[in-house]
Design a protein around this motif. Structure first.
Motif, PDB file in Angstrom:
ATOM      1  N   PHE A 198     -27.586  32.098  10.732  1.00  0.00           N
ATOM      2  CA  PHE A 198     -26.467  31.185  10.523  1.00  0.00           C
ATOM      3  C   PHE A 198     -25.266  31.812  11.211  1.00  0.00           C
ATOM      4  N   VAL A 199     -24.748  31.153  12.243  1.00  0.00           N
ATOM      5  CA  VAL A 199     -23.651  31.694  13.041  1.00  0.00           C
ATOM      6  C   VAL A 199     -22.469  30.749  12.945  1.00  0.00           C
ATOM      7  N   ALA A 200     -21.310  31.288  12.586  1.00  0.00           N
ATOM      8  CA  ALA A 200     -20.104  30.470  12.434  1.00  0.00           C
ATOM      9  C   ALA A 200     -19.047  30.910  13.434  1.00  0.00           C
ATOM     10  N   ILE A 201     -18.301  29.945  13.938  1.00  0.00           N
ATOM     11  CA  ILE A 201     -17.177  30.236  14.819  1.00  0.00           C
ATOM     12  C   ILE A 201     -16.035  29.308  14.441  1.00  0.00           C
ATOM     13  N   ASN A 202     -14.840  29.875  14.289  1.00  0.00           N
ATOM     14  CA  ASN A 202     -13.655  29.111  13.917  1.00  0.00           C
ATOM     15  C   ASN A 202     -12.801  28.906  15.161  1.00  0.00           C
ATOM     16  N   MET A 203     -12.718  27.657  15.616  1.00  0.00           N
ATOM     17  CA  MET A 203     -12.002  27.366  16.855  1.00  0.00           C
ATOM     18  C   MET A 203     -10.517  27.701  16.749  1.00  0.00           C
ATOM     19  N   ALA A 204      -9.952  27.568  15.570  1.00  0.00           N
ATOM     20  CA  ALA A 204      -8.523  27.815  15.412  1.00  0.00           C
ATOM     21  C   ALA A 204      -8.185  29.300  15.423  1.00  0.00           C
ATOM     22  N   ALA A 205      -9.183  30.158  15.236  1.00  0.00           N
ATOM     23  CA  ALA A 205      -8.926  31.604  15.131  1.00  0.00           C
ATOM     24  C   ALA A 205      -9.151  32.345  16.447  1.00  0.00           C
ATOM     25  N   ILE A 206      -9.565  31.635  17.494  1.00  0.00           N
ATOM     26  CA  ILE A 206      -9.896  32.275  18.766  1.00  0.00           C
ATOM     27  C   ILE A 206      -8.925  31.798  19.840  1.00  0.00           C
ATOM     28  N   PRO A 207      -8.352  32.705  20.660  1.00  0.00           N
ATOM     29  CA  PRO A 207      -7.486  32.265  21.759  1.00  0.00           C
ATOM     30  C   PRO A 207      -8.200  31.233  22.624  1.00  0.00           C
ATOM     31  N   ARG A 208      -7.469  30.202  23.020  1.00  0.00           N
ATOM     32  CA  ARG A 208      -8.076  29.079  23.718  1.00  0.00           C
ATOM     33  C   ARG A 208      -8.818  29.510  24.980  1.00  0.00           C
ATOM     34  N   GLU A 209      -8.293  30.521  25.660  1.00  0.00           N
ATOM     35  CA  GLU A 209      -8.922  30.943  26.913  1.00  0.00           C
ATOM     36  C   GLU A 209     -10.223  31.717  26.694  1.00  0.00           C
ATOM     37  N   LEU A 210     -10.498  32.084  25.435  1.00  0.00           N
ATOM     38  CA  LEU A 210     -11.716  32.862  25.160  1.00  0.00           C
ATOM     39  C   LEU A 210     -12.808  32.033  24.487  1.00  0.00           C
ATOM     40  N   ILE A 211     -12.525  30.784  24.150  1.00  0.00           N
ATOM     41  CA  ILE A 211     -13.487  29.997  23.381  1.00  0.00           C
ATOM     42  C   ILE A 211     -14.788  29.790  24.148  1.00  0.00           C
ATOM     43  N   PHE A 243     -22.360  26.796  13.223  1.00  0.00           N
ATOM     44  CA  PHE A 243     -21.305  26.098  12.501  1.00  0.00           C
ATOM     45  C   PHE A 243     -20.023  26.174  13.314  1.00  0.00           C
ATOM     46  N   LEU A 244     -19.564  25.036  13.800  1.00  0.00           N
ATOM     47  CA  LEU A 244     -18.349  24.939  14.605  1.00  0.00           C
ATOM     48  C   LEU A 244     -17.209  24.502  13.693  1.00  0.00           C
ATOM     49  N   ASP A 245     -16.487  25.474  13.155  1.00  0.00           N
ATOM     50  CA  ASP A 245     -15.418  25.176  12.209  1.00  0.00           C
ATOM     51  C   ASP A 245     -14.128  24.836  12.960  1.00  0.00           C
ATOM     52  N   GLU A 246     -13.314  23.972  12.354  1.00  0.00           N
ATOM     53  CA  GLU A 246     -12.055  23.501  12.948  1.00  0.00           C
ATOM     54  C   GLU A 246     -12.281  23.001  14.366  1.00  0.00           C
ATOM     55  N   ILE A 247     -13.239  22.105  14.512  1.00  0.00           N
ATOM     56  CA  ILE A 247     -13.611  21.571  15.820  1.00  0.00           C
ATOM     57  C   ILE A 247     -12.447  20.821  16.463  1.00  0.00           C
ATOM     58  N   GLY A 248     -11.516  20.340  15.661  1.00  0.00           N
ATOM     59  CA  GLY A 248     -10.366  19.624  16.195  1.00  0.00           C
ATOM     60  C   GLY A 248      -9.441  20.491  17.005  1.00  0.00           C
ATOM     61  N   ASP A 249      -9.578  21.818  16.918  1.00  0.00           N
ATOM     62  CA  ASP A 249      -8.738  22.739  17.680  1.00  0.00           C
ATOM     63  C   ASP A 249      -9.402  23.202  18.971  1.00  0.00           C
ATOM     64  N   MET A 250     -10.550  22.635  19.315  1.00  0.00           N
ATOM     65  CA  MET A 250     -11.242  23.044  20.540  1.00  0.00           C
ATOM     66  C   MET A 250     -10.502  22.510  21.768  1.00  0.00           C
ATOM     67  N   PRO A 251     -10.221  23.358  22.766  1.00  0.00           N
ATOM     68  CA  PRO A 251      -9.525  22.893  23.969  1.00  0.00           C
ATOM     69  C   PRO A 251     -10.399  21.963  24.810  1.00  0.00           C
ATOM     70  N   ALA A 252      -9.751  21.201  25.695  1.00  0.00           N
ATOM     71  CA  ALA A 252     -10.433  20.147  26.447  1.00  0.00           C
ATOM     72  C   ALA A 252     -11.586  20.679  27.297  1.00  0.00           C
ATOM     73  N   ASP A 253     -11.384  21.793  27.998  1.00  0.00           N
ATOM     74  CA  ASP A 253     -12.450  22.317  28.855  1.00  0.00           C
ATOM     75  C   ASP A 253     -13.685  22.673  28.042  1.00  0.00           C
ATOM     76  N   ALA A 254     -13.470  23.301  26.891  1.00  0.00           N
ATOM     77  CA  ALA A 254     -14.598  23.676  26.038  1.00  0.00           C
ATOM     78  C   ALA A 254     -15.273  22.433  25.460  1.00  0.00           C
ATOM     79  N   GLN A 255     -14.494  21.391  25.178  1.00  0.00           N
ATOM     80  CA  GLN A 255     -15.084  20.143  24.696  1.00  0.00           C
ATOM     81  C   GLN A 255     -16.065  19.568  25.719  1.00  0.00           C
ATOM     82  N   THR A 256     -15.662  19.611  26.999  1.00  0.00           N
ATOM     83  CA  THR A 256     -16.516  19.075  28.063  1.00  0.00           C
ATOM     84  C   THR A 256     -17.823  19.855  28.147  1.00  0.00           C
ATOM     85  N   ARG A 257     -17.744  21.176  28.073  1.00  0.00           N
ATOM     86  CA  ARG A 257     -18.958  21.997  28.146  1.00  0.00           C
ATOM     87  C   ARG A 257     -19.841  21.782  26.930  1.00  0.00           C
ATOM     88  N   LEU A 258     -19.211  21.659  25.750  1.00  0.00           N
ATOM     89  CA  LEU A 258     -20.002  21.433  24.535  1.00  0.00           C
ATOM     90  C   LEU A 258     -20.727  20.095  24.615  1.00  0.00           C
TER      91      LEU A 258
END
Length: 497
Positions: A198-211, A243-258
């Motif tokens: 079970f792997v979790a990542i919080n989008m709001a806690a990671i700098p946008r350029e590192l997501i 688990f992709l937590d706070e998905i609403g904070d994902m930047p646009a480029d990462a959204q496209t890749r996801l």
């Protein structure tokens, strides 16, 4: 001439040891155009099953001679075409999941709407086939992370139970502190991927350029500082749940890749060229309104529909106040197991807690219980103790000026108008409990240093500057008082009237 009555749409076996429930359920199903046979035990049920009676079965879990859930596999073996609806007053996530895992067509927590039961029975009749869900080992109830028996939580449990056996993508919606990660963990721990990570990542806690690097990993030399290859969360979660937590904070480029990963089932690392096949279940969560983000151009609509396959909306704590006593007792018990003093709540404290707004939801309630366990001296917590130790926290949450600010130690005039115990409690809440981490060592000496000075000033004010009387008031000898005044830098002269 009276027209002939239409033939019943089907026959329902109703099993419950409570005669009143059997009668009410039978009457509701008859009104819905169904024929009903009843039994008050597993033995009576089994006679009907072996005789081939019934098109749908409705059974309670607790029967006098058997566990209704244990009967489900036996019924399925003898009558594989007989759908079973389980009703239970236990109302826990464990019961909902067990019912689904053992092949129940539907699970209804008591008390339920009789119209809902009739709809479930008719739906089962229309299908006349079992769900086909495999029977899997069920985790003990105490390992399940979710607590609450309110109607709002029952709907959450039922949805979780339905999607646990699948790999469907789930979107968990709810305010901060409602337990979104607990839902994700329940879907993983109770599902077929429980042996995987079970792997979790919080989008709001990671700098946008590192997501993107965090999600997909990178190759050596992909950018400055990338000295070794790093696997991302997708790779780490292979065979399990991501688990992709706070998905609403994902930047646009990462959204496209996801989105590409969800469409193709493949991804490449940053700087890589070889596609990697992904095998993960996705659970996303957010406290934001994604539809508004879509309207503002901040979230991709096509990604939303890929993630929002099965939405699960968690109610805020204010919408499930009947769960507060059980939740509070659970958190106090957990605090005691972790070394804090054991406490219980009296009825006045429970009523007090039910009246709170709980803007931080279940997480705030847990922190409040830890605070009470740490600060209340008595074994039983009262409403007065809740007011003393918790009200200041809500004052800060609502933006009101706290009773004890950063300059937490009051001057002697303010001390004279307040309970010394309340001042100490607020100092501890602000400097210790509210920090969320252990303070530096030497807390006892620091607290004494903070409070001895205003205490000495108050004693001198009350005695008109008479050091002998002040020493008696404090319960120390005069020489000790002089040393304390010197150590704390208190000049007794200005304090004389």
């Amino acid at each position: 001439m009276t027209p002939p009555e239409s033939a019943p749409a089907g026959t329902v076996i109703v099993v419950d040891d409570d005669a009143g429930i059997r009668t009410v359920v039978r009457q509701a199903l008859v009104r819905a155009g169904l024929s009903v046979r009843t039994a008050d035990s597993a033995a009576g049920l089994w006679k009907l099953v072996e005789a081939g009676v019934g098109d749908v079965m409705v059974t309670d879990v607790l029967l006098p001679d058997a566990d209704g859930l244990d009967l489900l596999p036996l019924v399925a073996e003898r009558r594989p075409d007989l759908p079973v609806i389980v009703m239970s007053a236990q109302n826990t996530l464990s019961t909902a999941v067990k019912a689904t895992e053992k092949g129940a067509f539907e699970y209804l927590p008591k008390p339920f709407d009789l119209n809902e039961l009739a709809r479930a029975v008719k739906s089962a009749l229309e299908g006349r086939k079992r769900s086909g869900a495999a029977v899997r080992p069920v985790l003990p109830a105490e390992t399940l992370p979710m607590i609450g028996r309110s109607p709002a939580m029952q709907e959450v449990y039922r949805t979780i139970a339905r999607v646990v056996p699948t790999d469907l993508t789930v979107m968990v919606l709810g305010e901060s502190g409602t337990g979104k990660e607990l839902v994700a963990r329940a879907l993983h721990e109770l599902g077929p991927r429980r042996a995987g990570p079970f792997v979790a990542i919080n989008m709001a806690a990671i700098p946008r350029e590192l997501i993107e690097t965090e999600l997909f990993g990178h190759e050596r030399g992909a950018f400055t500082g990338a000295q070794t290859r790093m696997s991302g969360r997708f790779e780490q979660a292979q065979g399990g749940t991501l688990f992709l937590d706070e998905i609403g904070d994902m930047p646009a480029d990462a959204q496209t890749r996801l989105l590409r990963v969800l469409q193709s089932g493949e991804f490449t690392t940053v700087g890589g060229t070889r596609p990697i096949r992904t095998d993960v279940r996705i659970v996303a969560a957010t406290h934001k309104d994604l539809r508004r983000l879509i309207e503002a151009g901040l979230f991709r609509e096509d990604l939303f529909y890929r993630l929002n396959v099965v939405p699960i909306r968690l109610p805020p704590l204010r919408a499930r106040v009947e769960d507060i006593p059980e939740l509070a007792a659970h958190f106090l018990d957990r605090a005691a197991r972790e070394g804090l003093p054991a406490k219980t709540l009296d009825p006045s404290a429970i009523a007090w807690l039910k009246e709170r707004p709980w803007p931080g939801n279940v997480r705030e309630l847990e922190n409040a219980m830890r605070r009470l366990a740490a600060l209340v001296r008595e074994d039983v917590v009262t409403a007065a103790a809740c007011t003393l130790y918790l009200d200041s926290a809500w004052d800060r949450a609502s933006g009101a000026e706290p009773a004890a600010s950063a300059e937490i130690v009051p001057d002697s005039a303010r001390l004279a108008g307040a309970s010394f115990e309340s001042v100490v409690a607020r100092w501890l809440e602000a400097h210790v409990v509210g920090r969320g981490e252990l303070p530096p060592d030497g807390l006892y000496d620091r607290l004494l240093a903070e409070f001895e000075r205003p205490l000495l000033e108050a004693a001198l004010l009350l005695t008109g500057g008479n050091q002998l009387r002040a020493a008696r008031l404090l319960g120390v000898n005069r020489n000790t008082l002089r040393r304390m005044l010197t150590d704390r830098g208190v000049d007794p002269k200005p304090l004389r009237p």
